[in-house]
Design an enzyme around this catalytic site. Structure first.
Site, mmCIF file in Angstrom:
data_model
loop_
_atom_site.group_PDB
_atom_site.id
_atom_site.type_symbol
_atom_site.label_atom_id
_atom_site.label_comp_id
_atom_site.label_asym_id
_atom_site.label_seq_id
_atom_site.Cartn_x
_atom_site.Cartn_y
_atom_site.Cartn_z
ATOM 1 N N SER A 55 6.635 -59.142 -141.057
ATOM 2 C CA SER A 55 7.858 -59.938 -140.992
ATOM 3 C C SER A 55 8.187 -60.301 -139.549
ATOM 4 O O SER A 55 7.626 -59.758 -138.612
ATOM 5 C CB SER A 55 9.016 -59.138 -141.582
ATOM 6 O OG SER A 55 9.337 -58.084 -140.683
ATOM 7 N N LYS A 56 9.152 -61.208 -139.449
ATOM 8 C CA LYS A 56 9.628 -61.650 -138.147
ATOM 9 C C LYS A 56 10.175 -60.452 -137.367
ATOM 10 O O LYS A 56 10.018 -60.348 -136.166
ATOM 11 C CB LYS A 56 10.737 -62.674 -138.403
ATOM 12 C CG LYS A 56 11.193 -63.413 -137.197
ATOM 13 C CD LYS A 56 12.114 -64.530 -137.633
ATOM 14 C CE LYS A 56 13.157 -64.781 -136.583
ATOM 15 N NZ LYS A 56 14.303 -65.528 -137.061
ATOM 16 N N ARG A 57 10.818 -59.554 -138.100
ATOM 17 C CA ARG A 57 11.391 -58.367 -137.465
ATOM 18 C C ARG A 57 10.300 -57.503 -136.812
ATOM 19 O O ARG A 57 10.463 -57.015 -135.689
ATOM 20 C CB ARG A 57 12.187 -57.570 -138.515
ATOM 21 C CG ARG A 57 12.628 -56.210 -138.066
ATOM 22 C CD ARG A 57 14.102 -55.954 -138.013
ATOM 23 N NE ARG A 57 14.873 -56.368 -139.166
ATOM 24 C CZ ARG A 57 15.077 -55.615 -140.258
ATOM 25 N NH1 ARG A 57 14.516 -54.433 -140.357
ATOM 26 N NH2 ARG A 57 15.843 -56.044 -141.219
#
Ligand code: GLU
Length: 501
Positions: free
Chosen positions: A264-266
């Site tokens: 994910s972007k996180r």
């Protein structure tokens, strides 16, 4: 054999991350391998999730990576338009065909009525209440209302949706290239909305109709769409299009570096690595999210890296040009489990590609910087510098970082690794070689002879020598660097350091 036609069908809801790019790449590779067509279709029927600039971002990313569609929003084609928001009337017509042949129905329920149905069924102890074969008879739709009433509601402009009539107790069997045969009982599926009350199709209707009209032979998409596949199979049957149904290929996810869960972007933010091809300015926060391109990755390296994250070519070969990928790609060698994201591997690929570039390809990275500094320099020196620094560059930006010191003197000098004994040795060496021919053999042999005479090893001298020339103890081959810098510049740098000490 039917013509291979694949499509990449992103929704313009934000930045396209590497998982999406990989899907596009596999679609492209399969089409190109069989001289087929690769189509870029923009699935923008959900206007609530539309993000300004996202479509352009998709187009620019594919262009940068050389994943060029044969048909689509950029270059048109025989099935225009390729943007779904412009195909509203087509979808409505097909939704009505399903109503006519008994596979779909009009539904007039308000959101309050839908809530009520959910509540009532929950109270009755039904675990996952949904609009389906069991509950549709309790609702306001063309199955429960008289045809006159349906007609009058429609002509009065009352809002309605068209729902798919999912059969009860039917076993849906379909084949997925990655997962093999899959069996699903239709009773677990709900009656999905195909046409929304604003007259726009949902994803399911639009994508099935378009895949059919655009003669798509293979649907290659992310695993997150696997749960939708049974509905899609039922829809193909309902339309009578079973004979031309595409083959399904659901790609396993790209996983976090630790291996558990979807990348994910996180994760990217936490670990400080990129997962988007190009930089993007977030309109809300104003923050720039940096992409692979801006970090100095070469598109060929990103493509190679991505291709091998989920596809196993067999054998040890790791470096594949796009042509080689096209040639070797096969659906049979797609992995069944998720592929772990490993940024170190991406860096390794980038280094390999920078190393293999010709000096002419790399020169512009140096020339543009020299222009900024108002430094003129002949091409042959830039050429030699390229040759030397590409070995040491992982990113495009490293080329100038390393090359700079051949054109401007260091501003700072590392102190730790500096040895005054080595410095004395170097001064003596320079005073000897400065009178002779400034050529590799002489510079090299004199160094070797002196090292033996003084009982030194290369490693006793070179860190200090590099500090003198470049300010840092690590760096390129000293003798080759001396040739490129030239006699006067080397003497100048040694003298300078004497003054600065
Ligand atoms: N529009 C879908 C997406 O955003 C496409 C899914 C499909 O390929 O069918 O991923």
């Amino acid at each position: 054999m039917t013509r291979i036609r694949t499509r990449f069908a992103p929704s313009p809801t934000g930045m396209l991350h590497l998982g999406g790019i990989r899907t596009a790449l596999y679609n492209y590779l399969l089409a190109k391998k069989y001289n087929g067509n690769f189509i870029l279709r923009i699935e923008d029927t959900d206007r609530t999730r539309f993000v300004e600039g996202a479509e352009q971002y998709i187009i620019d990313s594919l262009k940068w990576l050389n994943i060029i569609p044969d048909e689509g929003v950029v270059n048109g084609g025989p099935h225009e338009p390729y943007r779904q928001s412009l195909r509203k009337d087509i979808y409505k017509k097909y939704a009505e065909i399903l109503v006519k042949n008994g596979h779909a129905y009009y539904a007039f329920d308000t959101s309050e009525e839908l809530d009520k149905m959910h509540k009532n069924l929950t109270l009755e102890g039904i675990a996952n209440p949904q609009y389906d074969a069991n509950s549709r008879s309790l609702m306001k739709n063309s199955l429960t209302l008289s045809s006159d009433e349906v007609q009058s509601r429609i002509s009065n402009g009352e809002p309605y949706v068209i729902r798919f009539m999912t059969p009860n107790n039917e076993v849906i069997r379909f084949h997925d290239q990655v997962r093999g045969w899959i069996k699903v009982d239709s009773s677990v599926l709900d009656d999905k909305v195909l046409l929304k009350s604003d007259g726009m199709a949902t994803y399911h209707l639009a994508s099935i109709v378009d895949d059919y009209l655009m003669n798509i032979s293979h649907v290659i998409r992310g695993e997150e769409w696997l749960p939708s596949a049974p509905l899609h199979i039922l829809m193909y049957k309902a339309f009578g299009w079973e004979d031309v149904m595409p083959k399904f290929v659901h790609l396993p996810l790209l996983l976090k570096p630790e291996g558990q869960g979807k990348l994910s972007k996180r994760d990217a933010e936490e670990h400080g690595f990129p997962i988007f091809p190009l930089s993007w300015v977030d309109s809300q926060s104003g923050k720039t999210i940096v992409g692979f391109r801006e970090l100095g990755y070469l598109p060929e390296a990103v493509v190679n890296f991505l291709a091998l994250m989920g596809w196993n070519p067999g054998g040890d070969k790791e470096l594949f040009s796009m042509d080689e990928l096209v040639n070797d790609f096969s659906l049979e060698r797609l992995g069944k489990s998720g592929a772990r994201f490993n940024i170190k591997k991406a860096e390794w690929f980038n280094h390999q590609y920078i190393k293999s570039k010709s000096n002419d390809d790399l020169k512009p990275y140096i020339k543009t910087e020299l222009v900024k500094l108002n430094i003129t320099c002949d091409d042959s020196k830039i050429d030699k510098v390229c040759e030397l620094v590409k070995e040491r560059s992982n990113f495009v930006g490293d080329i100038w970082m390393h090359a700079k010191l051949f054109f401007v003197e260091p501003e700072e000098y590392e102190k730790d690794q500096f040895s005054s004994d080595a410095f004395d040795f170097i001064k003596k060496y320079i005073s000897i070689v400065s009178d002779g021919k400034w050529i590799y053999e002489i510079l090299h042999d004199t160094m070797n002879r002196m090292l033996i005479d003084h009982g030194y090893k290369l490693k006793d001298i070179m860190p200090t020598f590099r500090i003198i020339l470049f300010g840092e103890h690590n760096g390129p081959d000293v003798i080759r660097s001396m040739i490129i810098l030239g006699r006067d510049e080397v003497i100048k740098r040694v003298d300078n350091l004497i003054l600065k000490l």
